[in-house]
Design a protein around this motif. Structure first.
Motif, mmCIF file in Angstrom:
data_model
loop_
_atom_site.group_PDB
_atom_site.id
_atom_site.type_symbol
_atom_site.label_atom_id
_atom_site.label_comp_id
_atom_site.label_asym_id
_atom_site.label_seq_id
_atom_site.Cartn_x
_atom_site.Cartn_y
_atom_site.Cartn_z
ATOM 1 N N LEU A 306 0.865 -1.227 0.086
ATOM 2 C CA LEU A 306 -0.088 0.164 -0.243
ATOM 3 C C LEU A 306 0.731 1.123 -0.045
ATOM 4 C CD1 LEU A 306 -2.349 -1.362 2.788
ATOM 5 C CD2 LEU A 306 -3.236 -0.553 0.528
ATOM 6 N N ASP A 307 0.477 2.301 -0.819
ATOM 7 C CA ASP A 307 1.101 3.403 -0.863
ATOM 8 C C ASP A 307 0.100 4.624 -0.782
ATOM 9 O OD1 ASP A 307 0.796 4.529 -3.241
ATOM 10 O OD2 ASP A 307 2.784 3.429 -3.858
ATOM 11 N N VAL A 308 0.509 5.815 -0.259
ATOM 12 C CA VAL A 308 -0.145 7.269 -0.202
ATOM 13 C C VAL A 308 0.494 8.123 -0.612
ATOM 14 C CG1 VAL A 308 -1.483 8.681 1.123
ATOM 15 C CG2 VAL A 308 -1.202 6.159 1.941
ATOM 16 N N ALA A 309 0.217 8.942 -1.465
ATOM 17 C CA ALA A 309 0.761 10.153 -2.171
ATOM 18 C C ALA A 309 -0.064 11.412 -1.914
ATOM 19 C CB ALA A 309 1.028 10.101 -3.926
ATOM 20 N N LEU A 310 0.639 12.463 -1.223
ATOM 21 C CA LEU A 310 -0.212 13.798 -1.347
ATOM 22 C C LEU A 310 0.161 14.578 -2.002
ATOM 23 C CD1 LEU A 310 -1.633 15.723 0.442
ATOM 24 C CD2 LEU A 310 0.128 15.860 2.078
ATOM 25 N N ARG A 311 -0.833 15.301 -2.843
ATOM 26 C CA ARG A 311 -0.345 16.717 -3.629
ATOM 27 C C ARG A 311 -1.124 17.761 -3.236
ATOM 28 N NH1 ARG A 311 -2.895 19.137 -7.335
ATOM 29 N NH2 ARG A 311 -4.766 17.620 -7.432
ATOM 30 N N ALA A 312 -0.181 18.887 -2.777
ATOM 31 C CA ALA A 312 -0.957 19.895 -2.339
ATOM 32 C C ALA A 312 -1.347 20.763 -3.589
ATOM 33 C CB ALA A 312 0.187 20.924 -1.723
ATOM 34 N N ALA A 313 -2.209 21.805 -3.258
ATOM 35 C CA ALA A 313 -2.963 22.465 -4.644
ATOM 36 C C ALA A 313 -1.663 23.134 -5.485
ATOM 37 C CB ALA A 313 -3.763 23.472 -4.135
ATOM 38 N N THR A 389 1.102 19.675 8.188
ATOM 39 C CA THR A 389 0.848 18.619 9.307
ATOM 40 C C THR A 389 -0.360 17.906 9.410
ATOM 41 O OG1 THR A 389 0.061 20.476 10.623
ATOM 42 C CG2 THR A 389 2.443 20.140 11.106
ATOM 43 N N PHE A 390 -1.402 18.668 8.778
ATOM 44 C CA PHE A 390 -2.779 18.244 8.362
ATOM 45 C C PHE A 390 -3.107 18.533 7.092
ATOM 46 C CE2 PHE A 390 -2.461 17.680 13.060
ATOM 47 C CZ PHE A 390 -2.742 16.418 13.396
ATOM 48 N N LEU A 391 -4.316 18.080 6.546
ATOM 49 C CA LEU A 391 -4.581 18.594 5.149
ATOM 50 C C LEU A 391 -5.072 19.892 5.049
ATOM 51 C CD1 LEU A 391 -6.567 15.214 4.483
ATOM 52 C CD2 LEU A 391 -4.141 16.097 3.480
ATOM 53 N N GLU A 392 -4.850 20.705 4.155
ATOM 54 C CA GLU A 392 -5.326 21.881 3.609
ATOM 55 C C GLU A 392 -6.392 21.699 2.637
ATOM 56 O OE1 GLU A 392 -2.638 24.915 3.705
ATOM 57 O OE2 GLU A 392 -1.530 24.169 5.546
ATOM 58 N N ASP A 393 -7.233 22.826 2.630
ATOM 59 C CA ASP A 393 -8.083 22.849 1.379
ATOM 60 C C ASP A 393 -7.452 22.835 0.075
ATOM 61 O OD1 ASP A 393 -10.106 23.166 3.191
ATOM 62 O OD2 ASP A 393 -10.261 25.293 2.898
ATOM 63 N N GLY A 394 -7.739 22.165 -0.996
ATOM 64 C CA GLY A 394 -7.120 21.809 -2.116
ATOM 65 C C GLY A 394 -6.183 20.928 -2.546
ATOM 66 N N ASP A 395 -5.704 20.243 -1.048
ATOM 67 C CA ASP A 395 -4.792 19.042 -1.226
ATOM 68 C C ASP A 395 -5.522 17.763 -1.632
ATOM 69 O OD1 ASP A 395 -3.015 20.657 0.225
ATOM 70 O OD2 ASP A 395 -3.109 19.565 2.246
ATOM 71 N N SER A 396 -4.977 17.119 -2.425
ATOM 72 C CA SER A 396 -5.429 15.679 -3.044
ATOM 73 C C SER A 396 -4.744 14.716 -2.446
ATOM 74 C CB SER A 396 -5.315 15.940 -4.342
ATOM 75 O OG SER A 396 -5.942 14.579 -4.927
ATOM 76 N N ILE A 419 -9.745 17.821 -1.140
ATOM 77 C CA ILE A 419 -10.314 18.770 0.059
ATOM 78 C C ILE A 419 -10.967 20.050 -0.528
ATOM 79 C CG2 ILE A 419 -10.219 19.412 2.273
ATOM 80 C CD1 ILE A 419 -9.876 16.593 2.212
ATOM 81 N N VAL A 420 -12.181 20.268 -0.197
ATOM 82 C CA VAL A 420 -12.614 21.658 -0.644
ATOM 83 C C VAL A 420 -13.054 22.298 0.518
ATOM 84 C CG1 VAL A 420 -13.263 20.797 -3.076
ATOM 85 C CG2 VAL A 420 -14.821 20.684 -1.056
#
Length: 423
Positions: A306-313, A389-396, A419-420
């Motif tokens: 399993l893996d997780v990728a985070l893309r900021a806006a 540190t935690f998710l912000e609006d626009g993060d995918s 996240i919207v």
């Protein structure tokens, strides 16, 4: 006839070795295309969706009720039971084999039944009857316990004796690609004298697998290990979004409520239990030995990466922030289902069980931002100096999972959510 899991099988449809959907997989989903027909049941094979409704109309499948595969969910098919599941998968495998001309040499049927994946819309694969989330990774539970109770009291006294869980909300389980609105709720930071109401400020993900229950059990009866296993139709990737600050204030004394009720995302493809059979392995040693009803005679864990990728806006591409394995789970999916029914709780076709956050023993195997950032004290660095540190609006966020075979992989595709802002 070769078994559908035979690693030597090849499809007449070219499939890249890195594809999640070789002939050894054949996961089920619900799709619609540009043909104007309603959503219906299909199977993923390489870069195509095989339309089971078209095959059944042509009398190519063992299921004789045309309403099964023209349905907008997998529930009617799941209700047929394990014998029908196995027979249908075997027949689909036979039709797709490179040495079988039945579909390969029928251009008219091929044109109707094979739809390019790029031309379809994928929908919720099941109608979720009920949703239950567990807390079954010892590494995750220990990390969270150390943060909030200290190292000497990390696990609660009951944790090593039974799978801990809570009943969530089926109404907000959504398919991959559905945008997730930031939840609102009561917030009370430790320094505040009274709570306030507003948008969550500590929004998190939880990397999980989802068990799809395909057969019912009667109210008032328990399940054996074998009965519980036979009821499991398959698995999906699952992201149980979590509002950490809302949960911190609300969870005493009854546990999560609004902090988990706003969204749970699942992947559109359901990988069958049968397809995962070659990847079974023994889970962690359970000490103390569980009570008799929870003891296992078979290995019920899976070697599933399993893996997780985070893309900021502001980023073009996502950055991997977690890589772990489903094999680390202390309590197996079978044990979770056995325990769920042990009180006499009836299970229904379409019930969904979340495994709980999947973390491993290493720091890069932590399956939530709560752990990765250690409750916000250790920000992670993304591209261009962006920190989280935690998710912000626009993060995918994108989760992927697969079992690696010899020259092929049995994969789940992905589950994605963006996240919207709260209204």
């Amino acid at each position: 006839m070769p078994h559908p899991n035979d690693p030597a099988l090849r499809s007449f449809i070219p499939v890249d070795p890195a594809s999640d959907f070789p002939i050894q997989n054949l996961p089920y989903g619900v799709f619609s295309a540009k043909d104007g027909l309603a959503p219906r049941v299909g199977v993923a094979i390489g870069d195509y969706v095989l339309d089971l409704w078209e095959l059944e109309q042509d009398c190519r499948l063992p299921v004789t009720d045309l309403r099964i595969f023209s349905a907008s969910t997998l529930n009617p098919f799941m209700a047929l039971g394990p014998k029908a599941w196995s027979a249908t998968r075997a027949r689909i495998s036979e039709l797709l084999r490179h040495d079988n001309p039945e579909l390969r040499e029928n251009p008219e049927l091929r044109a109707r039944a094979l739809v390019p994946m790029a031309q379809v819309t994928l929908h919720m694969p099941i109608a979720v009857s009920g949703y239950t989330d567990f807390y079954s990774s010892r590494e995750h539970a220990t990390n969270v316990g150390v943060m909030f109770r200290g190292k000497d009291n990390a696990l609660q006294p009951n944790w090593l004796h039974m799978p801990i869980g809570y009943n969530g909300r089926a109404s907000t389980v959504v398919v991959s690609g559905t945008k997730v609105r930031r939840p609102r709720g009561q917030l009370k930071p430790p320094t505040a004298e009274a709570p306030s109401f507003g948008p969550c400020r500590r929004l998190d993900f939880e990397l999980e697998m989802g068990v799809v229950v395909g057969q019912p059990s009667p109210m008032g009866e328990m399940l054996s290990e074998a009965q519980a296993e036979a009821m499991i139709f398959g698995f999906v990737l699952l992201n149980d979004w979590s509002a950490r600050d809302i949960q911190q204030w609300e969870y005493v004394p009854l546990g999560p409520f609004q902090a988990k009720a706003f969204a749970t995302s699942i992947s559109p493809w359901v990988v069958t239990r049968e397809a995962l059979e070659p990847f079974r392995l023994q889970g962690p040693v359970q000490e103390p030995v569980p009570l008799p009803y929870l003891r296992q005679a078979r290995p019920n864990n899976y070697d599933l990466e399993l893996d997780v990728a985070l893309r900021a806006a502001d980023m073009n591409d996502g950055l991997r922030i977690c890589r772990t394995n489903f094999k680390y789970m202390y309590w197996s999916s079978v044990q979770q289902l056995v325990h769920h029914a042990s009180s006499g709780c009836a299970m229904n076709v379409g019930d969904l069980l979340g495994s709980g956050t999947i973390s491993g023993p290493e720091k890069d195997q932590r399956g939530s931002l709560l752990e990765i950032s250690w409750n916000g004290t250790e920000p992670i660095e993304l591209a261009g100096g962006i920190k989280r540190t935690f998710l912000e609006d626009g993060d995918s966020l994108v989760m992927r999972g697969w079992c690696q075979g010899d020259g092929y992989r049995v994969g789940f595709g992905e589950v994605e959510g963006t996240i919207v802002a709260a209204e």
